[in-house]
Scaffold this motif. Structure first.
Motif, mmCIF file in Angstrom:
data_model
loop_
_atom_site.group_PDB
_atom_site.id
_atom_site.type_symbol
_atom_site.label_atom_id
_atom_site.label_comp_id
_atom_site.label_asym_id
_atom_site.label_seq_id
_atom_site.Cartn_x
_atom_site.Cartn_y
_atom_site.Cartn_z
ATOM 1 N N GLU A 121 0.830 -1.209 0.000
ATOM 2 C CA GLU A 121 0.000 0.000 0.000
ATOM 3 C C GLU A 121 0.865 1.259 0.000
ATOM 4 O OE1 GLU A 121 -4.166 -1.069 2.222
ATOM 5 O OE2 GLU A 121 -2.371 -1.022 3.484
ATOM 6 N N LYS A 122 1.892 1.266 0.826
ATOM 7 C CA LYS A 122 2.757 2.442 0.911
ATOM 8 C C LYS A 122 3.563 2.643 -0.364
ATOM 9 C CE LYS A 122 2.964 2.586 5.899
ATOM 10 N NZ LYS A 122 3.751 2.565 7.108
ATOM 11 N N LEU A 123 4.093 1.571 -0.918
ATOM 12 C CA LEU A 123 4.844 1.672 -2.174
ATOM 13 C C LEU A 123 3.952 2.187 -3.303
ATOM 14 C CD1 LEU A 123 6.896 -1.632 -1.955
ATOM 15 C CD2 LEU A 123 7.822 0.689 -1.944
ATOM 16 N N LEU A 124 2.744 1.675 -3.374
ATOM 17 C CA LEU A 124 1.825 2.129 -4.412
ATOM 18 C C LEU A 124 1.452 3.598 -4.216
ATOM 19 C CD1 LEU A 124 -0.402 -1.057 -4.641
ATOM 20 C CD2 LEU A 124 1.028 -0.127 -6.470
ATOM 21 N N ARG A 125 1.254 3.987 -2.964
ATOM 22 C CA ARG A 125 0.921 5.382 -2.669
ATOM 23 C C ARG A 125 2.055 6.302 -3.119
ATOM 24 N NH1 ARG A 125 -0.152 6.377 3.269
ATOM 25 N NH2 ARG A 125 -0.941 4.265 3.038
ATOM 26 N N ILE A 126 3.296 5.876 -2.871
ATOM 27 C CA ILE A 126 4.464 6.656 -3.314
ATOM 28 C C ILE A 126 4.461 6.796 -4.832
ATOM 29 C CG2 ILE A 126 6.986 6.555 -3.565
ATOM 30 C CD1 ILE A 126 7.027 5.370 -0.686
ATOM 31 N N GLN A 127 4.012 5.750 -5.524
ATOM 32 C CA GLN A 127 3.951 5.769 -6.991
ATOM 33 C C GLN A 127 2.705 6.481 -7.508
ATOM 34 O OE1 GLN A 127 4.149 1.635 -8.066
ATOM 35 N NE2 GLN A 127 6.257 1.410 -7.387
ATOM 36 N N GLY A 128 1.880 6.976 -6.583
ATOM 37 C CA GLY A 128 0.667 7.685 -6.980
ATOM 38 C C GLY A 128 -0.465 6.781 -7.402
ATOM 39 N N LYS A 129 -0.430 5.524 -6.958
ATOM 40 C CA LYS A 129 -1.467 4.556 -7.330
ATOM 41 C C LYS A 129 -2.327 4.232 -6.122
ATOM 42 C CE LYS A 129 1.533 2.493 -10.807
ATOM 43 N NZ LYS A 129 2.245 1.290 -11.238
ATOM 44 N N ASP A 130 -3.600 3.977 -6.393
ATOM 45 C CA ASP A 130 -4.535 3.590 -5.350
ATOM 46 C C ASP A 130 -4.486 2.069 -5.167
ATOM 47 O OD1 ASP A 130 -7.005 4.210 -3.618
ATOM 48 O OD2 ASP A 130 -7.753 2.670 -4.990
ATOM 49 N N TYR A 131 -4.372 1.609 -3.931
ATOM 50 C CA TYR A 131 -4.254 0.176 -3.656
ATOM 51 C C TYR A 131 -5.461 -0.598 -4.177
ATOM 52 C CZ TYR A 131 -4.028 -4.247 -1.163
ATOM 53 O OH TYR A 131 -4.021 -5.581 -0.863
ATOM 54 N N GLU A 132 -6.665 -0.087 -3.922
ATOM 55 C CA GLU A 132 -7.878 -0.802 -4.337
ATOM 56 C C GLU A 132 -7.967 -0.907 -5.861
ATOM 57 O OE1 GLU A 132 -9.928 -2.544 -2.405
ATOM 58 O OE2 GLU A 132 -8.732 -1.956 -0.663
ATOM 59 N N GLU A 133 -7.598 0.157 -6.561
ATOM 60 C CA GLU A 133 -7.598 0.108 -8.026
ATOM 61 C C GLU A 133 -6.550 -0.875 -8.532
ATOM 62 O OE1 GLU A 133 -7.179 4.067 -9.576
ATOM 63 O OE2 GLU A 133 -9.050 4.736 -8.640
ATOM 64 N N TRP A 134 -5.378 -0.875 -7.899
ATOM 65 C CA TRP A 134 -4.320 -1.811 -8.278
ATOM 66 C C TRP A 134 -4.775 -3.253 -8.034
ATOM 67 C CZ3 TRP A 134 -1.735 -5.357 -5.225
ATOM 68 C CH2 TRP A 134 -0.650 -5.989 -5.827
ATOM 69 N N LEU A 135 -5.417 -3.476 -6.892
ATOM 70 C CA LEU A 135 -5.896 -4.813 -6.556
ATOM 71 C C LEU A 135 -6.952 -5.279 -7.554
ATOM 72 C CD1 LEU A 135 -5.695 -7.148 -4.523
ATOM 73 C CD2 LEU A 135 -7.434 -5.980 -3.152
ATOM 74 N N ASP A 136 -7.851 -4.390 -7.937
ATOM 75 C CA ASP A 136 -8.859 -4.721 -8.938
ATOM 76 C C ASP A 136 -8.196 -5.091 -10.262
ATOM 77 O OD1 ASP A 136 -11.637 -4.879 -9.924
ATOM 78 O OD2 ASP A 136 -11.055 -3.137 -11.120
ATOM 79 N N ALA A 137 -7.164 -4.352 -10.638
ATOM 80 C CA ALA A 137 -6.432 -4.658 -11.868
ATOM 81 C C ALA A 137 -5.788 -6.046 -11.789
ATOM 82 C CB ALA A 137 -5.373 -3.589 -12.139
ATOM 83 N N GLN A 138 -5.291 -6.411 -10.608
ATOM 84 C CA GLN A 138 -4.696 -7.743 -10.429
ATOM 85 C C GLN A 138 -5.759 -8.831 -10.583
ATOM 86 O OE1 GLN A 138 -1.290 -8.091 -10.228
ATOM 87 N NE2 GLN A 138 -1.533 -5.908 -10.609
ATOM 88 N N HIS A 139 -6.949 -8.583 -10.045
ATOM 89 C CA HIS A 139 -8.057 -9.537 -10.193
ATOM 90 C C HIS A 139 -8.406 -9.713 -11.672
ATOM 91 C CE1 HIS A 139 -9.566 -8.506 -5.875
ATOM 92 N NE2 HIS A 139 -8.548 -9.342 -5.858
ATOM 93 N N GLN A 140 -8.490 -8.598 -12.384
ATOM 94 C CA GLN A 140 -8.792 -8.657 -13.814
ATOM 95 C C GLN A 140 -7.717 -9.421 -14.580
ATOM 96 O OE1 GLN A 140 -9.666 -4.765 -15.430
ATOM 97 N NE2 GLN A 140 -10.934 -4.240 -13.671
ATOM 98 N N LEU A 141 -6.462 -9.236 -14.195
ATOM 99 C CA LEU A 141 -5.358 -9.933 -14.848
ATOM 100 C C LEU A 141 -5.464 -11.444 -14.650
ATOM 101 C CD1 LEU A 141 -2.714 -9.626 -16.425
ATOM 102 C CD2 LEU A 141 -1.536 -9.390 -14.226
ATOM 103 N N VAL A 142 -5.776 -11.869 -13.444
ATOM 104 C CA VAL A 142 -5.934 -13.306 -13.163
ATOM 105 C C VAL A 142 -7.069 -13.882 -14.008
ATOM 106 C CG1 VAL A 142 -6.624 -14.986 -11.403
ATOM 107 C CG2 VAL A 142 -4.957 -13.221 -10.845
ATOM 108 N N ILE A 143 -8.160 -13.143 -14.100
ATOM 109 C CA ILE A 143 -9.292 -13.607 -14.905
ATOM 110 C C ILE A 143 -8.897 -13.691 -16.379
ATOM 111 C CG2 ILE A 143 -11.606 -12.965 -15.729
ATOM 112 C CD1 ILE A 143 -12.050 -11.822 -12.831
ATOM 113 N N GLN A 144 -8.232 -12.665 -16.898
ATOM 114 C CA GLN A 144 -7.810 -12.670 -18.295
ATOM 115 C C GLN A 144 -6.850 -13.818 -18.589
ATOM 116 O OE1 GLN A 144 -6.178 -8.769 -18.917
ATOM 117 N NE2 GLN A 144 -8.173 -7.811 -19.166
#
Length: 62
Positions: free
Chosen positions: A14-37
């Motif tokens: 969460e902290k690393l993503l925040r430093i990169q300007g990314k939202d954890y929940e959005e990143w997590l959703d993207a990971q879910h989509q990647l697994v499905i794809q």
């Protein structure tokens, strides 16, 4: 229940993503989509299998 290490890993991520300007929940959703794809073929096979079983059960009732 998450282990202490899993909680710590989440906090780090969460902290690393925040430093990169990314939202954890959005990143997590993207990971879910990647697994499905990445598993679309398996998902389609499972759905086809379910349809075949359902069709067989329906046909045997007729």
């Amino acid at each position: 229940m998450p282990t202490r290490e899993q909680k710590q890993n989440k906090t780090f991520a969460e902290k690393l993503l925040r430093i990169q300007g990314k939202d954890y929940e959005e990143w997590l959703d993207a990971q879910h989509q990647l697994v499905i794809q990445e598993n679309q073929e398996l998902i389609l096979e499972a759905l086809d299998s379910k349809l075949n079983v359902t069709s067989s059960v329906t046909a045997s009732r007729d």
